[in-house]
Scaffold this motif. Structure first.
Motif, PDB file in Angstrom:
ATOM      1  N   PHE A   1      53.075 -30.356  20.939  1.00 16.16           N
ATOM      2  CA  PHE A   1      53.108 -30.334  22.400  1.00 16.16           C
ATOM      3  C   PHE A   1      51.690 -30.299  22.976  1.00 16.16           C
ATOM      4  O   PHE A   1      51.387 -30.986  23.959  1.00 16.16           O
ATOM      5  CB  PHE A   1      53.896 -29.121  22.900  1.00 16.16           C
ATOM      6  CG  PHE A   1      55.388 -29.322  22.917  1.00 16.16           C
ATOM      7  CD1 PHE A   1      55.961 -30.315  23.693  1.00 16.16           C
ATOM      8  CD2 PHE A   1      56.219 -28.502  22.163  1.00 16.16           C
ATOM      9  CE1 PHE A   1      57.338 -30.497  23.723  1.00 16.16           C
ATOM     10  CE2 PHE A   1      57.592 -28.677  22.182  1.00 16.16           C
ATOM     11  CZ  PHE A   1      58.153 -29.678  22.966  1.00 16.16           C
TER      12      PHE A   1
ATOM     13  N   TRP B   1      56.454 -21.168  29.261  1.00 17.87           N
ATOM     14  CA  TRP B   1      55.654 -22.031  28.398  1.00 17.87           C
ATOM     15  C   TRP B   1      55.925 -23.503  28.737  1.00 17.87           C
ATOM     16  O   TRP B   1      55.009 -24.285  28.893  1.00 17.87           O
ATOM     17  CB  TRP B   1      56.015 -21.792  26.924  1.00 17.87           C
ATOM     18  CG  TRP B   1      55.367 -20.632  26.268  1.00 17.87           C
ATOM     19  CD1 TRP B   1      54.917 -19.489  26.858  1.00 17.87           C
ATOM     20  CD2 TRP B   1      55.099 -20.492  24.877  1.00 17.87           C
ATOM     21  NE1 TRP B   1      54.400 -18.648  25.919  1.00 17.87           N
ATOM     22  CE2 TRP B   1      54.499 -19.220  24.696  1.00 17.87           C
ATOM     23  CE3 TRP B   1      55.322 -21.278  23.757  1.00 17.87           C
ATOM     24  CZ2 TRP B   1      54.101 -18.760  23.434  1.00 17.87           C
ATOM     25  CZ3 TRP B   1      54.942 -20.824  22.500  1.00 17.87           C
ATOM     26  CH2 TRP B   1      54.337 -19.577  22.343  1.00 17.87           C
TER      27      TRP B   1
ATOM     28  N   GLY C   1      50.195 -21.219  20.905  1.00 20.27           N
ATOM     29  CA  GLY C   1      51.383 -21.685  21.626  1.00 20.27           C
ATOM     30  C   GLY C   1      51.247 -23.159  21.960  1.00 20.27           C
ATOM     31  O   GLY C   1      50.900 -23.966  21.100  1.00 20.27           O
ATOM     32  N   VAL C   2      51.485 -23.532  23.218  1.00 21.50           N
ATOM     33  CA  VAL C   2      51.341 -24.940  23.627  1.00 21.50           C
ATOM     34  C   VAL C   2      49.960 -25.185  24.242  1.00 21.50           C
ATOM     35  O   VAL C   2      49.753 -26.184  24.929  1.00 21.50           O
ATOM     36  CB  VAL C   2      52.464 -25.356  24.602  1.00 21.50           C
ATOM     37  CG1 VAL C   2      53.814 -25.320  23.913  1.00 21.50           C
ATOM     38  CG2 VAL C   2      52.469 -24.462  25.851  1.00 21.50           C
TER      39      VAL C   2
ATOM     40  N   LEU D   1      61.646 -24.422  22.405  1.00 19.63           N
ATOM     41  CA  LEU D   1      60.676 -23.578  23.104  1.00 19.63           C
ATOM     42  C   LEU D   1      61.049 -23.358  24.562  1.00 19.63           C
ATOM     43  O   LEU D   1      60.786 -22.293  25.122  1.00 19.63           O
ATOM     44  CB  LEU D   1      59.279 -24.206  23.020  1.00 19.63           C
ATOM     45  CG  LEU D   1      58.487 -23.964  21.730  1.00 19.63           C
ATOM     46  CD1 LEU D   1      57.144 -24.678  21.794  1.00 19.63           C
ATOM     47  CD2 LEU D   1      58.267 -22.478  21.492  1.00 19.63           C
TER      48      LEU D   1
ATOM     49  N   HIS E   1      58.261 -21.598  15.964  1.00 13.06           N
ATOM     50  CA  HIS E   1      57.986 -22.150  17.296  1.00 13.06           C
ATOM     51  C   HIS E   1      57.787 -23.653  17.141  1.00 13.06           C
ATOM     52  O   HIS E   1      56.674 -24.151  17.048  1.00 13.06           O
ATOM     53  CB  HIS E   1      56.745 -21.498  17.904  1.00 13.06           C
ATOM     54  CG  HIS E   1      56.937 -20.060  18.231  1.00 13.06           C
ATOM     55  ND1 HIS E   1      55.886 -19.211  18.510  1.00 13.06           N
ATOM     56  CD2 HIS E   1      58.051 -19.297  18.330  1.00 13.06           C
ATOM     57  CE1 HIS E   1      56.349 -17.995  18.769  1.00 13.06           C
ATOM     58  NE2 HIS E   1      57.661 -18.027  18.661  1.00 13.06           N
TER      59      HIS E   1
ATOM     60  N   GLN F   1      54.768 -26.603  18.474  1.00 11.60           N
ATOM     61  CA  GLN F   1      53.876 -26.121  19.531  1.00 11.60           C
ATOM     62  C   GLN F   1      52.540 -26.869  19.531  1.00 11.60           C
ATOM     63  O   GLN F   1      52.016 -27.225  20.596  1.00 11.60           O
ATOM     64  CB  GLN F   1      53.666 -24.617  19.410  1.00 11.60           C
ATOM     65  CG  GLN F   1      53.202 -24.119  18.050  1.00 11.60           C
ATOM     66  CD  GLN F   1      53.184 -22.600  17.958  1.00 11.60           C
ATOM     67  OE1 GLN F   1      52.970 -21.916  18.942  1.00 11.60           O
ATOM     68  NE2 GLN F   1      53.410 -22.073  16.776  1.00 11.60           N
TER      69      GLN F   1
ATOM     70  N   LYS G   1      61.292 -19.495  25.138  1.00 17.34           N
ATOM     71  CA  LYS G   1      60.220 -18.977  25.988  1.00 17.34           C
ATOM     72  C   LYS G   1      60.507 -19.203  27.475  1.00 17.34           C
ATOM     73  O   LYS G   1      59.576 -19.308  28.284  1.00 17.34           O
ATOM     74  CB  LYS G   1      58.894 -19.659  25.607  1.00 17.34           C
ATOM     75  CG  LYS G   1      58.483 -19.456  24.154  1.00 17.34           C
ATOM     76  CD  LYS G   1      58.159 -17.990  23.858  1.00 17.34           C
ATOM     77  CE  LYS G   1      57.677 -17.810  22.429  1.00 17.34           C
ATOM     78  NZ  LYS G   1      57.333 -16.402  22.131  1.00 17.34           N
TER      79      LYS G   1
END
Length: 636
Positions: A265, A187, A235-236, A178, A259, A262, A182
């Protein structure tokens, strides 16, 4: 002729009465003395009788207090509880497939990030249409693992909150993907042996904080009216992370997909999150749960399948709740080249979304810059009348709108509770946060939860205040930051979460999907988050994502439904090294649970109920030991 008696009987009677009184007082005194002596021996802190009749001191607190630079360090504190031994007096037969003599081995390191019901290998066997293969597909009984999931080599205790929002140890989630994929969107970044989370996102290059400020200018986020939110494709989870300081708690979810990690995370940061996807099943949350829903370039095709996914968002949104969309197709006139799509395609997509929202009776509040916001009506009076114009989607017939566990999404509008006036909020208006946490929820006030009255609700609040006070004496104090991610496996009305609002923690409130009493809607009305789940299956999360697990009467519920060994192995999977579990149950159940946890590298002790030794319900407090896959190899 009878003989006259000239003496008086009173002196003799008084002597008898005095002796009887002395006897009663003496016996009573002895009883009280031995009762106090016995109670003192039972409740004396740290006292434990040995086999030879002597008494020795033991440490009752089995916690490690924290870590230094991520490495575990131990210290103990005093407690008023002690280990109770019932082994020779209580026996109980429960489902347990592993022979008592065997300790559980460590799984291979390839299982370090194993998610049983979202396993990418198993997912390949299922239909890829509408991402069904990324939904829950749990292993069969023959595929269940009978081993302990290892932590990565060099695993460290995560940072404490709030530092954890911005930092995590690289060794705990060794994935750089990531940070590369990203990189331009900020991110996540790798800095030495740590990850840093700048708070960036695809649609908020200035950071989540500034992005949330932009939203706050359009709808009030800090008035207390908006408390619960859902972030689809999170996402995160930076959006949810930065909402927390505004007293908004977010259920963030994303699938286990390309991803990598995520959701893992997000949880490592101390932010609520689950593995999940919008595909064919309803989201595992009750109707009217969230004050706000959010999608920031979440790649969900809202306009497809006759608007099915927006219909599901409508189900879980509270009356008057908001849906926020940023990213394609919003502001397509500015971004169409960067999105590498034609203007016609993007315009068609936005028109289709606008049409679905209108059919759902939503009102478009505003579109400004990259943000578009819609609002769900507070009741369905006008919406019912509008069906003369909009034939689809129709309003669902009588149904349990809260039912969401392995339940297909339906292409119809979930009906709101009836109201008598167009100004009334369907289902009842909520108090602002933080009053909402302890106010009687509308579902209880209306009598829609069988057997739960406002009086019982208030009693439950008082009960949990006492329990949390007791927990602070037998485990590391909740105020010290040792715990951040907490799970309540059988949350009932959310009393545990409510009693923790003053601490730097959040609680994932789980209501068993097969329970006769569905209280998850009550939990959301109080301003907390949670999910349905079945503990005969794995939970939708990564390994090592919770610091403290509370299991109140869970095994009394499940002991006849499935093998409790695998429930405990699942708890071990999601519990962090040095994490704590508090079990509440009968002695018989706890003894069986302890016989299994003793083979799981846990240290466990049975303790008295907070009300004292005479309550038949007891506590089992367990701590998972620190070990990693690397240390396991060295041991071998």
């Amino acid at each position: 002729m009878a003989k006259d008696y000239t003496g008086s009987p009173k002196p003799l009677y008084g002597e008898v009465k005095r002796k009887r009184l002395i006897y009663i007082v003496g016996v009573s005194g002895l009883c009280i003395f031995f009762y106090i002596l016995g109670a003192w021996q039972i409740t004396s802190p740290g006292a434990l009788n040995t086999s030879d009749g002597s008494t020795k001191k033991v440490a009752c607190n089995i916690e490690n207090s924290g870590s230094v630079d991520g490495q575990p360090s131990s210290s103990t504190s005093s407690s008023s509880s002690f280990t109770l031994d019932f082994e020779s007096h209580h026996q109980m037969v429960m489902n347990d497939s592993v022979p008592a003599a065997e300790n559980f081995p460590a799984c291979d390191m390839s299982y370090s990030e194993y998610t049983p019901c979202q396993d990418p290998v198993r997912a390949r066997k299922f239909d890829r249409d509408r991402l069904k293969y990324r939904e829950r597909h749990c292993p069969t009984k023959g595929e269940l693992l009978g081993c302990l999931i290892p932590a990565p080599p060099k695993y460290k205790t995560p940072f404490k909150w709030p530092q954890s929002r911005d930092h995590a140890w690289y060794d705990n989630i060794p994935h750089r993907e990531l940070s590369i994929e990203k990189a331009m969107q900020n991110w996540i970044q790798v800095e030495g042996n740590q990850f840093r989370f700048p708070g960036g996102g695809t649609m908020f290059p200035r950071g989540a904080d500034a992005y949330i400020d932009d939203i706050n200018e359009l709808i009030a986020l800090t008035s207390g009216k908006i408390r619960t939110a859902i972030d689809t494709g999170c996402g995160v989870a930076s959006w949810g992370a930065y909402l927390l300081k505004r007293d908004v708690i977010t259920m963030s979810f994303a699938p286990r997909d390309t991803h990598e990690a995520q959701v893992q995370f997000a949880l490592e940061r101390g932010v609520p999150a689950m593995i999940g996807v919008m595909a064919s099943n309803r989201l595992p949350y009750p109707a009217r749960a969230f004050d706000m829903a959010h999608c920031s370039r979440c790649l969900i095709p809202w306009e497809k399948y006759d608007g099915l996914f927006l219909i599901e968002v409508d189900r879980v949104l509270r009356p008057g709740g908001y849906w926020i969309l940023s990213g394609p197709p919003v502001n397509w006139k500015k971004h169409w080249k960067g999105w590498e799509r034609t203007r016609e395609d993007l315009k068609d997509e936005q028109d289709a979304i606008e049409d679905v929202a209108k059919r759902l009776c939503w009102k478009k509040v505003i579109e400004k810059g990259d943000l578009a916001i819609w609002q769900k009506p507070i009741n369905h009076i006008e919406c019912v009348n509008s069906r003369r114009v909009y034939k689809t989607p129709h309003i669902c017939k009588a149904d349990n709108s809260d039912a969401a566990w392995y339940r297909d999404m339906e292409p119809c509008i979930t009906p709101l509770p009836e109201v008598s006036s167009s100004d009334d909020v369907a289902g009842g208006a909520l108090e602002k946060w933080p009053e909402r946490a302890f106010a009687v929820p509308p579902r209880i006030g209306s009598g829609s939860i069988p057997g739960i009255t406002p009086e019982k609700f208030m009693e439950d609040n008082d009960l949990w205040k006492d329990r949390v006070s007791h927990y602070n004496r037998i485990i590391n104090p909740l105020s010290q930051g040792r715990y951040r991610n907490i799970m309540d496996m059988n949350a009932n009305m959310g009393g545990f979460a409510a009693a923790l609002v003053k601490y730097p923690v959040w609680v994932m409130n789980v209501v068993p999907a097969n329970t006769d009493l569905d209280t998850l809607g009550v939990i959301y009305e109080r301003g907390f988050i949670g999910t349905y789940s079945d503990w005969c299956e794995a939970f939708s999360t990564y390994p090592r994502t919770y610091d403290l697990i509370h299991a109140g009467n869970v095994f009394s519920i499940y002991q006849d439904r499935c093998d409790i060994t695998y429930i405990l192995l699942e708890m071990d999977r999601i519990l962090r090294p040095l994490g704590t579990v508090i079990f509440r149950d009968t002695v018989e159940v706890l003894l069986k649970v302890k016989s299994i946890t003793d083979r799981m590298r846990w240290e466990s002790k049975i303790m008295d109920h907070e009300s004292g030794p005479f309550n038949p319900e007891k506590l089992l407090v367990s701590v998972k030991s620190y070990w990693t896959g690397e240390s396991e190899k060295q041991q071998q």
